[in-house]
Design a protein around this motif. Structure first.
Motif, PDB file in Angstrom:
ATOM      1  N   HIS A   1       4.201  -0.177 -13.111  1.00 52.18           N
ATOM      2  CA  HIS A   1       5.111  -0.319 -11.979  1.00 52.18           C
ATOM      3  C   HIS A   1       4.735  -1.427 -11.005  1.00 52.18           C
ATOM      4  O   HIS A   1       5.478  -1.710 -10.074  1.00 52.18           O
ATOM      5  CB  HIS A   1       5.207   1.009 -11.215  1.00 52.18           C
ATOM      6  N   TRP A   2       3.559  -2.047 -11.187  1.00 53.93           N
ATOM      7  CA  TRP A   2       3.122  -3.096 -10.264  1.00 53.93           C
ATOM      8  C   TRP A   2       2.576  -4.287 -11.022  1.00 53.93           C
ATOM      9  O   TRP A   2       2.089  -4.143 -12.143  1.00 53.93           O
ATOM     10  CB  TRP A   2       2.053  -2.556  -9.307  1.00 53.93           C
TER      11      TRP A   2
ATOM     12  N   GLN B   1      -0.495  -7.064  -7.154  1.00 52.00           N
ATOM     13  CA  GLN B   1      -0.245  -5.869  -6.345  1.00 52.00           C
ATOM     14  C   GLN B   1      -1.283  -4.783  -6.634  1.00 52.00           C
ATOM     15  O   GLN B   1      -1.760  -4.113  -5.710  1.00 52.00           O
ATOM     16  CB  GLN B   1       1.167  -5.342  -6.616  1.00 52.00           C
ATOM     17  N   LYS B   2      -1.652  -4.623  -7.903  1.00 52.39           N
ATOM     18  CA  LYS B   2      -2.673  -3.627  -8.251  1.00 52.39           C
ATOM     19  C   LYS B   2      -4.015  -3.981  -7.614  1.00 52.39           C
ATOM     20  O   LYS B   2      -4.687  -3.122  -7.038  1.00 52.39           O
ATOM     21  CB  LYS B   2      -2.832  -3.545  -9.766  1.00 52.39           C
TER      22      LYS B   2
ATOM     23  N   LEU C   1       2.888  -0.261  -1.565  1.00 49.62           N
ATOM     24  CA  LEU C   1       2.973  -0.224  -3.020  1.00 49.62           C
ATOM     25  C   LEU C   1       4.226   0.516  -3.485  1.00 49.62           C
ATOM     26  O   LEU C   1       4.862   0.127  -4.465  1.00 49.62           O
ATOM     27  CB  LEU C   1       1.722   0.435  -3.610  1.00 49.62           C
TER      28      LEU C   1
ATOM     29  N   ARG D   1       7.098  -1.377  -5.843  1.00 52.47           N
ATOM     30  CA  ARG D   1       7.000  -0.978  -7.253  1.00 52.47           C
ATOM     31  C   ARG D   1       8.198  -1.470  -8.062  1.00 52.47           C
ATOM     32  O   ARG D   1       9.279  -1.681  -7.517  1.00 52.47           O
ATOM     33  CB  ARG D   1       6.895   0.542  -7.361  1.00 52.47           C
TER      34      ARG D   1
END
Length: 198
Positions: free
Chosen positions: A137-138, A142-143, A192, A196
């Motif tokens: 989802h990222w 972003q993670k 987040l 997502r």
């Protein structure tokens, strides 16, 4: 007469060019996923500019490289369909799970500062980080940002407070530090959630 530029079409074309080594069906699925994500994000955040939405998705070259790597590992085929032909869900865990696990560990430590509370929270935090890092989802950026802000920085702050003699039972300073860390983790989780891929 020159037609006006369409940033979404240009972006998707760039991804398609970069991902030309992917099988055609996988490439089309990737483009469909990106187009759907862009559409959903624009509907959820009507005031966000298209350039901001595209920037959050990431560089087309990086997206294509990630898809190519997954296809090379054989994970792309496994993630796109099941044995009965139905499309599989994105990610093994709902995106809300890691986003709740990370800040709730801090809240748990504030309520139960004595052992085994911190140990349990540490294990939950590690599990939340694993779920976040393995989610579809990222993006990788972003993670990485999420792990830094929701796990690494809070752990460093708490360790520094403990080593400086404050500890979890030091009264008001420790409570305020814990609240600030909890706010950082909750803010990161909220960011987040909004960023997502659906």
């Amino acid at each position: 007469m020159k037609t006006p530029a369409d940033p979404v079409r240009d972006y998707l074309s760039a991804v398609e060019r970069e991902a030309c080594a992917l099988p055609a069906d996988r490439r089309q699925e990737l483009l469909a996923d990106l187009a759907e994500h862009i559409e959903v994000t624009r509907a959820e955040r009507p005031h966000a500019t298209i350039s901001k939405v595209l920037a959050e998705l990431g560089d087309p070259r990086t997206i294509a490289a990630t898809a190519l790597t997954e296809a090379g590992n054989g994970t792309a085929a496994a993630s796109t369909s099941r044995s009965d032909g139905a499309p599989a869900r994105r990610g093994k865990v709902h995106p809300l799970v890691p986003l709740l696990m990370l800040p709730l560990t801090m809240a748990f430590v504030m309520v139960f500062p004595a052992q085994p509370g911190p140990l349990i929270c540490f294990l939950f935090r590690i599990t939340g980080v694993i779920f976040l890092c393995t989610s579809a989802h990222w993006t990788a950026v972003q993670k990485t940002t999420g792990v830094l802000l929701a796990a690494v920085v809070p752990t460093a702050i708490i360790a520094t407070a403990n080593l400086s003699g404050g500890g979890p039972t030091a009264g008001t300073p420790a409570f305020l530090t814990n609240l600030a860390v909890l706010a950082l983790m909750a803010g990161t989780a909220a960011w987040l959630w909004r960023a997502r891929r659906v």
